[in-house]
Design a protein around this motif. Sequence first.
Motif, mmCIF file in Angstrom:
data_model
loop_
_atom_site.group_PDB
_atom_site.id
_atom_site.type_symbol
_atom_site.label_atom_id
_atom_site.label_comp_id
_atom_site.label_asym_id
_atom_site.label_seq_id
_atom_site.Cartn_x
_atom_site.Cartn_y
_atom_site.Cartn_z
ATOM 1 N N GLY A 10 73.821 -7.288 -3.466
ATOM 2 C CA GLY A 10 73.160 -6.356 -2.571
ATOM 3 C C GLY A 10 72.280 -7.020 -1.517
ATOM 4 O O GLY A 10 72.433 -8.207 -1.208
ATOM 5 N N PRO A 11 71.357 -6.241 -0.981
ATOM 6 C CA PRO A 11 70.640 -6.618 0.233
ATOM 7 C C PRO A 11 69.810 -7.891 0.103
ATOM 8 O O PRO A 11 69.170 -8.132 -0.911
ATOM 9 N N ASN A 12 69.873 -8.658 1.164
ATOM 10 C CA ASN A 12 69.102 -9.889 1.376
ATOM 11 C C ASN A 12 69.583 -11.082 0.555
ATOM 12 O O ASN A 12 69.078 -12.189 0.726
ATOM 13 N N LEU A 13 70.559 -10.866 -0.303
ATOM 14 C CA LEU A 13 71.039 -12.001 -1.095
ATOM 15 C C LEU A 13 71.797 -13.009 -0.232
ATOM 16 O O LEU A 13 71.991 -14.151 -0.637
ATOM 17 N N ASN A 14 72.177 -12.612 0.986
ATOM 18 C CA ASN A 14 72.745 -13.567 1.944
ATOM 19 C C ASN A 14 71.706 -14.611 2.378
ATOM 20 O O ASN A 14 72.070 -15.639 2.941
ATOM 21 N N LEU A 15 70.428 -14.347 2.087
ATOM 22 C CA LEU A 15 69.373 -15.300 2.469
ATOM 23 C C LEU A 15 69.121 -16.361 1.398
ATOM 24 O O LEU A 15 68.260 -17.223 1.566
ATOM 25 N N LEU A 16 69.849 -16.286 0.318
ATOM 26 C CA LEU A 16 69.641 -17.240 -0.781
ATOM 27 C C LEU A 16 69.704 -18.680 -0.291
ATOM 28 O O LEU A 16 70.615 -19.040 0.468
ATOM 29 N N GLY A 17 68.757 -19.479 -0.788
ATOM 30 C CA GLY A 17 68.740 -20.895 -0.415
ATOM 31 C C GLY A 17 68.136 -21.156 0.941
ATOM 32 O O GLY A 17 67.889 -22.304 1.305
ATOM 33 N N ILE A 23 61.256 -18.569 -5.849
ATOM 34 C CA ILE A 23 61.636 -17.411 -6.660
ATOM 35 C C ILE A 23 63.123 -17.434 -6.966
ATOM 36 O O ILE A 23 63.539 -17.216 -8.107
ATOM 37 N N TYR A 24 63.943 -17.700 -5.936
ATOM 38 C CA TYR A 24 65.388 -17.483 -6.096
ATOM 39 C C TYR A 24 66.204 -18.769 -6.182
ATOM 40 O O TYR A 24 67.423 -18.714 -6.349
ATOM 41 N N GLY A 25 65.529 -19.940 -6.097
ATOM 42 C CA GLY A 25 66.262 -21.200 -6.213
ATOM 43 C C GLY A 25 66.758 -21.710 -4.872
ATOM 44 O O GLY A 25 66.658 -21.033 -3.855
ATOM 45 N N ALA A 76 72.385 -5.770 -7.608
ATOM 46 C CA ALA A 76 72.161 -4.762 -6.558
ATOM 47 C C ALA A 76 70.916 -5.057 -5.734
ATOM 48 O O ALA A 76 70.554 -4.253 -4.867
ATOM 49 N N GLY A 77 70.251 -6.202 -5.998
ATOM 50 C CA GLY A 77 69.045 -6.523 -5.238
ATOM 51 C C GLY A 77 68.028 -5.405 -5.382
ATOM 52 O O GLY A 77 67.893 -4.782 -6.435
ATOM 53 N N ALA A 78 67.324 -5.108 -4.290
ATOM 54 C CA ALA A 78 66.262 -4.096 -4.344
ATOM 55 C C ALA A 78 66.798 -2.688 -4.617
ATOM 56 O O ALA A 78 66.051 -1.828 -5.111
ATOM 57 N N TYR A 79 68.097 -2.449 -4.338
ATOM 58 C CA TYR A 79 68.660 -1.121 -4.654
ATOM 59 C C TYR A 79 68.666 -0.851 -6.154
ATOM 60 O O TYR A 79 68.740 0.308 -6.577
ATOM 61 N N THR A 80 68.583 -1.918 -6.953
ATOM 62 C CA THR A 80 68.447 -1.758 -8.405
ATOM 63 C C THR A 80 67.334 -0.768 -8.736
ATOM 64 O O THR A 80 67.464 0.046 -9.659
ATOM 65 N N HIS A 81 66.253 -0.862 -7.976
ATOM 66 C CA HIS A 81 65.026 -0.128 -8.306
ATOM 67 C C HIS A 81 64.907 1.197 -7.564
ATOM 68 O O HIS A 81 63.904 1.899 -7.710
ATOM 69 N N THR A 82 65.925 1.527 -6.763
ATOM 70 C CA THR A 82 65.802 2.739 -5.927
ATOM 71 C C THR A 82 67.028 3.646 -5.921
ATOM 72 O O THR A 82 66.914 4.810 -5.547
ATOM 73 N N HIS A 101 70.453 -10.346 -12.366
ATOM 74 C CA HIS A 101 69.389 -10.727 -11.427
ATOM 75 C C HIS A 101 69.130 -12.219 -11.543
ATOM 76 O O HIS A 101 69.113 -12.768 -12.652
ATOM 77 N N LEU A 102 68.884 -12.846 -10.412
ATOM 78 C CA LEU A 102 68.537 -14.261 -10.400
ATOM 79 C C LEU A 102 67.181 -14.495 -11.057
ATOM 80 O O LEU A 102 67.013 -15.388 -11.876
ATOM 81 N N SER A 103 66.208 -13.688 -10.673
ATOM 82 C CA SER A 103 64.845 -13.855 -11.171
ATOM 83 C C SER A 103 64.640 -13.019 -12.437
ATOM 84 O O SER A 103 65.404 -12.090 -12.708
ATOM 85 N N ASN A 104 63.608 -13.376 -13.190
ATOM 86 C CA ASN A 104 63.212 -12.549 -14.336
ATOM 87 C C ASN A 104 62.347 -11.418 -13.797
ATOM 88 O O ASN A 104 61.143 -11.574 -13.595
ATOM 89 N N VAL A 105 62.992 -10.287 -13.575
ATOM 90 C CA VAL A 105 62.294 -9.163 -12.930
ATOM 91 C C VAL A 105 61.104 -8.673 -13.765
ATOM 92 O O VAL A 105 60.162 -8.094 -13.212
ATOM 93 N N PHE A 106 61.110 -8.962 -15.063
ATOM 94 C CA PHE A 106 60.025 -8.487 -15.935
ATOM 95 C C PHE A 106 58.776 -9.354 -15.849
ATOM 96 O O PHE A 106 57.726 -8.983 -16.359
ATOM 97 N N PHE A 111 57.103 -2.546 -10.093
ATOM 98 C CA PHE A 111 58.191 -1.716 -9.546
ATOM 99 C C PHE A 111 59.571 -2.327 -9.786
ATOM 100 O O PHE A 111 60.580 -1.639 -9.659
ATOM 101 N N ARG A 112 59.612 -3.629 -10.157
ATOM 102 C CA ARG A 112 60.912 -4.249 -10.457
ATOM 103 C C ARG A 112 61.298 -4.076 -11.926
ATOM 104 O O ARG A 112 62.359 -4.525 -12.353
ATOM 105 N N HIS A 113 60.426 -3.460 -12.722
ATOM 106 C CA HIS A 113 60.719 -3.331 -14.160
ATOM 107 C C HIS A 113 61.648 -2.161 -14.454
ATOM 108 O O HIS A 113 62.215 -2.098 -15.541
HETATM 109 O O1 CA2 Z 1 66.305 -11.430 -8.905
HETATM 110 C C1 CA2 Z 1 67.210 -10.829 -8.324
HETATM 111 O O2 CA2 Z 1 68.375 -11.209 -8.292
HETATM 112 C C2 CA2 Z 1 66.868 -9.559 -7.534
HETATM 113 O O3 CA2 Z 1 67.950 -8.653 -7.686
HETATM 114 C C3 CA2 Z 1 66.718 -9.997 -6.096
HETATM 115 C C4 CA2 Z 1 66.245 -8.885 -5.181
HETATM 116 C C5 CA2 Z 1 65.007 -8.195 -5.738
HETATM 117 O O4 CA2 Z 1 64.653 -7.092 -4.922
HETATM 118 C C6 CA2 Z 1 65.230 -7.719 -7.170
HETATM 119 O O5 CA2 Z 1 64.035 -7.149 -7.641
HETATM 120 C C7 CA2 Z 1 65.613 -8.880 -8.057
HETATM 121 C C8 CA2 Z 1 65.894 -9.433 -3.800
HETATM 122 C C9 CA2 Z 1 66.968 -10.267 -3.181
HETATM 123 C C10 CA2 Z 1 66.388 -10.941 -1.989
HETATM 124 O O6 CA2 Z 1 66.912 -12.239 -1.949
HETATM 125 C C11 CA2 Z 1 66.296 -13.120 -1.157
HETATM 126 C C12 CA2 Z 1 66.734 -14.420 -1.235
HETATM 127 C C13 CA2 Z 1 66.131 -15.384 -0.487
HETATM 128 C C14 CA2 Z 1 65.095 -15.052 0.367
HETATM 129 C C15 CA2 Z 1 64.662 -13.744 0.456
HETATM 130 C C16 CA2 Z 1 65.273 -12.786 -0.295
#
Ligand code: CA2
Length: 152
Positions: A10-17, A23-25, A76-82, A101-106, A111-113
């Motif tokens: 989902g959204p913004n995961l194209n920004l990974l790295g 947070i995301y590696g 689903a990125g942030a759509y997970t929570h909405t 999820h890449l990160s430990n949302v907990f 709001f990510r829980h």
């Molecule tokens: O941890 C995850 O994989 C998430 O799904 C990532 C979402 C976040 O809203 C969820 O709570 C947990 C955000 C993805 C945004 O990815 C970025 C990657 C690099 C830089 C900025 C955003």
Amino acid sequence: MPKPIFVLNGPNLNLLGVREPAIYGAETLSDVRRRTEARAKSLGLDVDFRQSNSEGQLVDWIQEAREKACGIILNAGAYTHTSVAILDALTAAEKPVIELHLSNVFRREGFRHHSYVSPAAQGVICGFGGKGYELAVEAMADIVAGRQAAKG
Ligand code: CA2
């Protein structure tokens, strides 16, 4: 070869790295895609790996999965929570779903829980960065082969 596993991002995961490596590696989404495809291939499976910033596009792909996929791995990125729309699409797809999820949302903001995806998912993997995609493919391979251990 069975139908592919749809791996939907989902959204913004194209920004990974590119941003927020703490947070995301440091891996890019292309890196994650390559390791996901390699793990699937080693298990005799195929993946169809996609990313969109649009909620409607993700819903369309989940609908497509009903006919074309053996299962869905979804970050689903942030759509997970909405997104009730994504929950409804997953329920209608009648396919095994793994929430990822890449990160430990907990360990993050409250709001990510909460996840709208979880009720439709067989299981949830979070906190292992890109490695989680490989773990999800392994778990989906077991589900598709009827070897899954636990039923929630
Ligand atoms: O941890 C995850 O994989 C998430 O799904 C990532 C979402 C976040 O809203 C969820 O709570 C947990 C955000 C993805 C945004 O990815 C970025 C990657 C690099 C830089 C900025 C955003």
